[in-house]
Design an enzyme around this catalytic site. Sequence first.
Site, PDB file in Angstrom:
ATOM      1  N   GLU A   1      12.359  -3.745   9.261  1.00 31.06           N
ATOM      2  CA  GLU A   1      11.189  -4.210   8.349  1.00 31.06           C
ATOM      3  C   GLU A   1      10.466  -5.352   8.941  1.00 31.06           C
ATOM      4  O   GLU A   1      11.081  -6.125   9.595  1.00 31.06           O
ATOM      5  CB  GLU A   1      11.807  -4.161   6.875  1.00 31.06           C
ATOM      6  CG  GLU A   1      12.480  -3.174   6.451  1.00 31.06           C
ATOM      7  CD  GLU A   1      13.135  -3.328   4.826  1.00 31.06           C
ATOM      8  OE1 GLU A   1      12.763  -2.697   4.104  1.00 31.06           O
ATOM      9  OE2 GLU A   1      13.705  -4.500   4.588  1.00 31.06           O
TER      10      GLU A   1
ATOM     11  N   ASP B   1       9.402 -10.506  -0.385  1.00 28.34           N
ATOM     12  CA  ASP B   1       9.001 -11.041   1.158  1.00 28.34           C
ATOM     13  C   ASP B   1       7.703 -12.236   0.767  1.00 28.34           C
ATOM     14  O   ASP B   1       6.954 -11.857   0.131  1.00 28.34           O
ATOM     15  CB  ASP B   1       8.502  -9.976   1.947  1.00 28.34           C
ATOM     16  CG  ASP B   1       9.432  -8.855   1.911  1.00 28.34           C
ATOM     17  OD1 ASP B   1      10.564  -8.841   1.308  1.00 28.34           O
ATOM     18  OD2 ASP B   1       9.193  -7.738   2.432  1.00 28.34           O
TER      19      ASP B   1
HETATM   20  C1  FRU Z   1      11.422  -6.039   2.694  1.00 29.13           C
HETATM   21  C2  FRU Z   1      10.718  -4.976   2.069  1.00 29.13           C
HETATM   22  C3  FRU Z   1       9.357  -4.598   2.840  1.00 29.13           C
HETATM   23  C4  FRU Z   1       8.696  -3.940   1.881  1.00 29.13           C
HETATM   24  C5  FRU Z   1       8.702  -4.743   0.634  1.00 29.13           C
HETATM   25  C6  FRU Z   1       8.811  -4.014  -0.576  1.00 29.13           C
HETATM   26  O1  FRU Z   1      12.123  -6.769   1.865  1.00 29.13           O
HETATM   27  O2  FRU Z   1      11.422  -3.801   1.784  1.00 29.13           O
HETATM   28  O3  FRU Z   1       9.910  -3.552   3.764  1.00 29.13           O
HETATM   29  O4  FRU Z   1       7.216  -3.896   2.330  1.00 29.13           O
HETATM   30  O5  FRU Z   1      10.085  -5.385   0.816  1.00 29.13           O
HETATM   31  O6  FRU Z   1       8.803  -4.950  -1.842  1.00 29.13           O
END
Ligand code: FRU
Length: 513
Positions: A235, A53
Amino acid sequence: MYRQVISCFLVLTMAACKQEQKEASNPMDKEALYQEKYRPQFHFTPSEKWMNDPNGLVYNDGWYHLFYQYYPDDIVWGPMHWGHAMSKDLVHWEHKPIALYPDEHGLIFSGSAVVDKNNTTGFGKNGETPLVAIFTYHSMEGEKEGRADYQTQGIAYSLDNGVTWTKYEGNPVIPNKGLKDFRDPKVFWHEPSSSWVLTMVAGDHAQFYSSKNLKDWSYMSDFGKTQGAHGGVWECPDLFPLPVEETGEEKWVLLISINPGAPNGGSGTQYFVGEFDGTTFTSNQQEPKWLDYGTDNYAGVTYNNVPNQDRIFIGWMSNWDYARNTPTEKWRSAMTVPRKLVLHQVEGEYALANYPIASVGELTSDTLLPSTEVPVATSDTLYVQGLHQSEIRLKTASKQMKLLFKNDKNEVLEVQVANDTLGVDRRLSGQVDFQENFGARIHKAPLFPPKEEQRDFRILMDRSSMELFVDQGLLVFTEQVFPTEPYHTLIIVNEDSQHPILVESIKRMESVW
Ligand code: FRU
């Protein structure tokens, strides 16, 4: 190089000499660095290792920051850090040292960053303006022990425009009362209430908190338990105001990434259009709307503090279904190009468009193919040297057409328009069998009624991705592809008996490295 070293000794001071050597050697390093197979040329990638992300998107003092979920030791997901890059124009990036490392509270998951102009945190000393990052701590120990409260929220600050960071000693600032998925805080300054507003996710819904100082937070409300898509966990939320292009009316938009449960499989991003009164977000929208119908745009959020108020979005160009298996070796994953979000009203419905910002357009250079027309009920085979790193623009009202991107190995990526449906077929596009879901099916989306008589299509090809924007981003497909050799032939099949296809231009896209 040698000549430069000698002249340095002769005329320059030591400090200036070092500087010149560094700059002179840079282009050579870069050339070697970014020429690996599948390496995108105008999309952000880490120089090596795993990325997911985008995090902490914030503009400050002439620089756009891009922090990102980063694992510096492998090309698969692992203990998360915040990697960091900075840019003046959102397309040319400078890699920076890792910004946030795991600590005694846990790994550093996704989150956001703000410019604390009024020094509400008191982190600024001697009149400095702190940058503050708000992120999720993920405690591996807590998870292993089988507890449910292992995700909490923490903050850190920087007094040198994002290069070095200090964690707040009072962390965590939002403890967990027993929710397994409790993460991804996105914060903005809410002027009417003179407060910081934080949006985060809690399993199957979003929660909103407020604070005067980014340290003490109070819960305000939640949204979404019974609205939108719920095929997977929610998310990476983002809440922001946006005027409707046609009427100027101000609405609030809530982005929610969801995994799994996207319309074409795996991870995707839905959005809600509604109102926010400073405490509560409401929307009468029951069904999900999707930001992107391709399978490779996830966890995207928008920039804070952009000077002209534009809403600029960057997403992670992958999908949890197969992200860990894509066939790159040195690094893994890229970001989407930065896109401007514009809210429209189409046939009485709100629709959120996302379309490359102007600086992406400025990367076009040589015309690879002059404009040409594909008449009704014919097809045209265009050999385009450089097709794999290009921008293609078409205009047409054709209701039945195909665009085929091909290489010498007969690998083909196909875009299909069939009446009111758009499809992308990457089943035979190259390497697809690294994970069963990657090439499993044709990705499809309903087409909006055209805004004008003809629809416009803009396609960005960058070695291992295709981004397709229809009608200025009202419909978007972001797709990774891994052809074993570059595509160099574009076959345009026009099966419509009334409407020709105008190929306005095919241009080379410059590398940003
Ligand atoms: C989304 C996610 C988020 C989390 C991160 C962990 O892709 O699962 O919810 O904070 O990636 O790397």
